[in-house]
Write a protein that holds these residues in place. Structure first.
Motif, PDB file in Angstrom:
ATOM      1  N   GLY A   1      86.512   0.396 -71.173  1.00 28.44           N
ATOM      2  CA  GLY A   1      86.589  -0.787 -70.429  1.00 28.44           C
ATOM      3  C   GLY A   1      87.251  -0.838 -69.211  1.00 28.44           C
ATOM      4  O   GLY A   1      87.276  -1.636 -68.202  1.00 28.44           O
ATOM      5  N   VAL A   2      87.957   0.468 -68.894  1.00 28.39           N
ATOM      6  CA  VAL A   2      88.762   0.408 -67.377  1.00 28.39           C
ATOM      7  C   VAL A   2      87.476   0.636 -66.447  1.00 28.39           C
ATOM      8  O   VAL A   2      86.303   0.956 -66.487  1.00 28.39           O
ATOM      9  N   ARG A   3      87.930   0.132 -65.137  1.00 29.01           N
ATOM     10  CA  ARG A   3      87.071   0.446 -64.093  1.00 29.01           C
ATOM     11  C   ARG A   3      87.518   1.444 -63.138  1.00 29.01           C
ATOM     12  O   ARG A   3      88.424   1.268 -62.371  1.00 29.01           O
ATOM     13  N   LEU A   4      86.856   2.403 -63.501  1.00 25.23           N
ATOM     14  CA  LEU A   4      87.360   3.808 -62.663  1.00 25.23           C
ATOM     15  C   LEU A   4      86.515   4.213 -61.354  1.00 25.23           C
ATOM     16  O   LEU A   4      85.152   4.046 -61.371  1.00 25.23           O
ATOM     17  N   ARG A   5      87.163   4.483 -60.460  1.00 24.44           N
ATOM     18  CA  ARG A   5      86.581   4.828 -59.242  1.00 24.44           C
ATOM     19  C   ARG A   5      87.169   6.097 -58.706  1.00 24.44           C
ATOM     20  O   ARG A   5      88.359   6.270 -58.746  1.00 24.44           O
ATOM     21  N   GLY A   6      86.494   6.922 -58.483  1.00 26.07           N
ATOM     22  CA  GLY A   6      87.066   8.270 -58.167  1.00 26.07           C
ATOM     23  C   GLY A   6      86.510   8.559 -56.394  1.00 26.07           C
ATOM     24  O   GLY A   6      85.446   8.476 -56.256  1.00 26.07           O
ATOM     25  N   VAL A   7      87.238   9.131 -55.791  1.00 30.69           N
ATOM     26  CA  VAL A   7      87.059   9.494 -54.418  1.00 30.69           C
ATOM     27  C   VAL A   7      87.459  10.951 -54.038  1.00 30.69           C
ATOM     28  O   VAL A   7      88.731  11.323 -54.763  1.00 30.69           O
ATOM     29  N   ASP A   8      86.689  11.892 -53.355  1.00 35.24           N
ATOM     30  CA  ASP A   8      87.329  13.190 -52.745  1.00 35.24           C
ATOM     31  C   ASP A   8      86.418  13.379 -51.804  1.00 35.24           C
ATOM     32  O   ASP A   8      85.181  12.599 -51.398  1.00 35.24           O
ATOM     33  N   ARG A   9      86.986  14.105 -50.721  1.00 34.15           N
ATOM     34  CA  ARG A   9      86.223  14.302 -49.524  1.00 34.15           C
ATOM     35  C   ARG A   9      85.119  15.246 -49.640  1.00 34.15           C
ATOM     36  O   ARG A   9      84.362  15.644 -48.611  1.00 34.15           O
ATOM     37  N   ALA A  10      85.091  16.090 -50.553  1.00 36.44           N
ATOM     38  CA  ALA A  10      84.046  17.314 -50.978  1.00 36.44           C
ATOM     39  C   ALA A  10      82.857  16.533 -51.627  1.00 36.44           C
ATOM     40  O   ALA A  10      82.939  15.926 -52.680  1.00 36.44           O
ATOM     41  N   GLU A  11      81.644  16.481 -51.229  1.00 37.59           N
ATOM     42  CA  GLU A  11      80.351  16.112 -51.772  1.00 37.59           C
ATOM     43  C   GLU A  11      80.069  16.665 -52.848  1.00 37.59           C
ATOM     44  O   GLU A  11      79.614  15.905 -53.714  1.00 37.59           O
ATOM     45  N   THR A  12      80.195  17.789 -52.733  1.00 40.07           N
ATOM     46  CA  THR A  12      79.930  18.337 -53.941  1.00 40.07           C
ATOM     47  C   THR A  12      80.942  18.281 -55.186  1.00 40.07           C
ATOM     48  O   THR A  12      80.133  18.228 -56.243  1.00 40.07           O
ATOM     49  N   MET A  13      82.144  18.054 -55.142  1.00 41.24           N
ATOM     50  CA  MET A  13      82.905  17.736 -55.997  1.00 41.24           C
ATOM     51  C   MET A  13      82.264  16.201 -56.574  1.00 41.24           C
ATOM     52  O   MET A  13      82.733  16.366 -57.761  1.00 41.24           O
ATOM     53  N   ILE A  14      82.183  15.522 -55.618  1.00 42.67           N
ATOM     54  CA  ILE A  14      81.808  14.101 -56.290  1.00 42.67           C
ATOM     55  C   ILE A  14      80.574  14.239 -57.051  1.00 42.67           C
ATOM     56  O   ILE A  14      80.217  13.369 -58.111  1.00 42.67           O
ATOM     57  N   SER A  15      79.569  15.074 -56.614  1.00 42.16           N
ATOM     58  CA  SER A  15      78.460  15.044 -57.246  1.00 42.16           C
ATOM     59  C   SER A  15      78.447  15.780 -58.689  1.00 42.16           C
ATOM     60  O   SER A  15      77.706  15.120 -59.789  1.00 42.16           O
ATOM     61  N   VAL A  16      79.478  16.836 -58.882  1.00 42.14           N
ATOM     62  CA  VAL A  16      79.646  17.098 -60.133  1.00 42.14           C
ATOM     63  C   VAL A  16      80.527  16.096 -61.153  1.00 42.14           C
ATOM     64  O   VAL A  16      80.081  15.788 -62.317  1.00 42.14           O
ATOM     65  N   ALA A  17      81.433  15.254 -60.222  1.00 43.35           N
ATOM     66  CA  ALA A  17      82.182  14.309 -61.171  1.00 43.35           C
ATOM     67  C   ALA A  17      81.078  13.094 -61.937  1.00 43.35           C
ATOM     68  O   ALA A  17      81.307  12.655 -62.862  1.00 43.35           O
ATOM     69  N   ARG A  18      80.312  12.893 -60.815  1.00 43.86           N
ATOM     70  CA  ARG A  18      79.206  11.809 -61.228  1.00 43.86           C
ATOM     71  C   ARG A  18      78.378  12.348 -62.176  1.00 43.86           C
ATOM     72  O   ARG A  18      78.200  11.656 -63.202  1.00 43.86           O
ATOM     73  N   ARG A  19      77.981  13.518 -62.299  1.00 40.74           N
ATOM     74  CA  ARG A  19      77.193  14.062 -63.408  1.00 40.74           C
ATOM     75  C   ARG A  19      77.865  14.210 -64.731  1.00 40.74           C
ATOM     76  O   ARG A  19      77.484  13.575 -65.727  1.00 40.74           O
ATOM     77  N   LYS A  20      79.185  14.665 -64.675  1.00 40.46           N
ATOM     78  CA  LYS A  20      79.918  14.560 -65.830  1.00 40.46           C
ATOM     79  C   LYS A  20      79.982  13.275 -66.417  1.00 40.46           C
ATOM     80  O   LYS A  20      80.068  12.958 -67.616  1.00 40.46           O
ATOM     81  N   ALA A  21      80.272  12.262 -65.853  1.00 41.85           N
ATOM     82  CA  ALA A  21      80.449  10.784 -66.122  1.00 41.85           C
ATOM     83  C   ALA A  21      79.228  10.391 -66.853  1.00 41.85           C
ATOM     84  O   ALA A  21      78.929   9.642 -68.018  1.00 41.85           O
ATOM     85  N   GLU A  22      78.074  10.563 -66.293  1.00 40.77           N
ATOM     86  CA  GLU A  22      76.778  10.254 -66.761  1.00 40.77           C
ATOM     87  C   GLU A  22      76.501  10.784 -68.179  1.00 40.77           C
ATOM     88  O   GLU A  22      76.003  10.344 -69.179  1.00 40.77           O
ATOM     89  N   GLN A  23      76.882  12.387 -68.130  1.00 41.37           N
ATOM     90  CA  GLN A  23      76.683  13.039 -69.293  1.00 41.37           C
ATOM     91  C   GLN A  23      77.632  12.266 -70.563  1.00 41.37           C
ATOM     92  O   GLN A  23      77.203  12.568 -71.805  1.00 41.37           O
ATOM     93  N   ARG A  24      78.681  12.052 -70.264  1.00 49.69           N
ATOM     94  CA  ARG A  24      79.681  11.582 -71.336  1.00 49.69           C
ATOM     95  C   ARG A  24      79.515  10.008 -71.367  1.00 49.69           C
ATOM     96  O   ARG A  24      80.208   9.390 -72.301  1.00 49.69           O
ATOM     97  N   GLY A  25      78.568   9.221 -70.825  1.00 49.00           N
ATOM     98  CA  GLY A  25      78.315   7.766 -70.982  1.00 49.00           C
ATOM     99  C   GLY A  25      79.522   6.975 -70.634  1.00 49.00           C
ATOM    100  O   GLY A  25      79.483   6.056 -71.097  1.00 49.00           O
ATOM    101  N   LEU A  26      80.025   7.536 -69.511  1.00 50.68           N
ATOM    102  CA  LEU A  26      81.511   6.872 -69.155  1.00 50.68           C
ATOM    103  C   LEU A  26      80.842   6.045 -67.951  1.00 50.68           C
ATOM    104  O   LEU A  26      80.262   6.648 -66.833  1.00 50.68           O
ATOM    105  N   GLU A  27      81.280   4.802 -67.614  1.00 47.74           N
ATOM    106  CA  GLU A  27      81.207   3.909 -66.556  1.00 47.74           C
ATOM    107  C   GLU A  27      82.149   4.342 -65.440  1.00 47.74           C
ATOM    108  O   GLU A  27      83.530   4.355 -65.513  1.00 47.74           O
ATOM    109  N   ALA A  28      81.639   4.780 -64.244  1.00 44.78           N
ATOM    110  CA  ALA A  28      82.737   5.202 -63.175  1.00 44.78           C
ATOM    111  C   ALA A  28      81.812   5.281 -61.821  1.00 44.78           C
ATOM    112  O   ALA A  28      80.721   5.467 -61.796  1.00 44.78           O
ATOM    113  N   GLY A  29      82.423   4.927 -60.848  1.00 42.57           N
ATOM    114  CA  GLY A  29      81.736   5.020 -59.643  1.00 42.57           C
ATOM    115  C   GLY A  29      82.339   6.234 -58.683  1.00 42.57           C
ATOM    116  O   GLY A  29      83.921   6.310 -58.650  1.00 42.57           O
ATOM    117  N   TYR A  30      81.756   6.859 -57.979  1.00 43.67           N
ATOM    118  CA  TYR A  30      82.152   8.120 -57.192  1.00 43.67           C
ATOM    119  C   TYR A  30      81.779   8.123 -55.739  1.00 43.67           C
ATOM    120  O   TYR A  30      80.735   7.714 -55.620  1.00 43.67           O
TER     121      TYR A  30
END
Length: 271
Positions: free
Chosen positions: A63-92
């Motif tokens: 239920g937390v509202r997670l927002r992740g930020v990073d200056r590296a676009e590829t890092m963000i892409s990996v984080a976004r994919r991991k959140a989707e794979q784990r069924g977690l709500e997060a915005g990157y």
């Protein structure tokens, strides 16, 4: 002075998760120190890399509202994919930690593991943490202390010291300067954050043998990117020095236990 602009974090992203098991105890300790997390809490993970510690927080606090930020676009892409794979709500989002595109007082909790206060303009980053964290909110930041406490990377860098490019030498010098007692804490306090405290957190990392240590140290997640041009003789010489420096951590069965330590800084938003 070396900054995040001197290093290609997009290139590093594909291999970054190889080193995550080494630092898992840091995430656990950060969660122990991070208070005020509940359903609906807005958590901002700054310089999140491939998603930690935010993903662990989201998994352990539904239920937390997670927002992740990073200056590296590829890092963000990996984080976004991991959140989707784990069924977690997060915005990157791709974002520079020195100038966050985040509204004032937007976050209830700010976290960062080995991203903030380590590469660029640390005083500017501290001001951004204070700006985006609501009054009474909490923050927890893990950052390396002296370079020698990042044991495996330090040993590898020592073994190939004369072959390292200038930006890496500059980065190591800067880490030593940042680790001078109280500097990071002073920046955070000057930014208006309150109750700033820090601890030196220590843990051990286990390896089955010397070859596994060498493989990780020379791989893309660590110094592989700058060792690719070395000849066989140079690598062989580096391996001798590498093994010598780690000899005191070798057990009778050939396994290794390497001591690590980092600085964890926590506190609250401005009063």
């Amino acid at each position: 002075m070396a900054s995040t602009k001197d290093f290609d974090f997009d290139r590093l992203a594909a291999a970054y998760d190889q080193v995550l098991p080494l630092t898992a105890p840091v995430t656990a300790r950060m969660l122990e120190l991070t208070t005020g997390i509940a359903a609906g809490t807005s958590v901002l993970d700054i310089a999140c890399g491939t998603g930690e510690p935010g993903l662990t927080i989201a998994a352990s606090h539904p239920g937390v509202r997670l927002r992740g930020v990073d200056r590296a676009e590829t890092m963000i892409s990996v984080a976004r994919r991991k959140a989707e794979q784990r069924g977690l709500e997060a915005g990157y989002e791709v974002m520079d930690s020195e100038a966050l595109a985040v509204a004032d007082d937007d976050a209830d909790v700010v976290v960062s593991r080995f991203g903030l206060l380590s590469f660029g303009d640390s005083a500017a980053e501290a001001r951004e943490v204070a700006r985006v964290l609501r009054p009474g909110g909490t923050f927890t930041i893990a950052t390396w202390d002296a370079t020698s406490k990042n044991t495996l990377t330090f040993v590898m860098a020592s073994a190939v010291h004369d072959l390292l490019p200038p930006p890496l030498h500059a980065a190591m010098r800067r880490q030593e300067q940042l680790a001078m007692p109280g500097r990071r804490e002073a920046w955070l306090t000057a930014a208006g954050l309150s109750g700033v405290t820090s601890e030196l957190f220590a843990w051990d990392v286990e390896f089955p043998d010397g070859d596994s240590l060498w493989e990780l140290a020379t791989g893309p997640a660590m110094l592989g990117a700058v060792l690719g041009g070395l000849g066989e003789e140079q690598l062989a010489s580096a391996r001798v020095e590498f093994d010598r420096l780690l000899a005191d951590y070798r057990r009778a069965d050939g396994s290794y236990s390497l001591p690590y330590a980092c600085r964890i800084i926590s506190g609250s938003g401005r009063l």
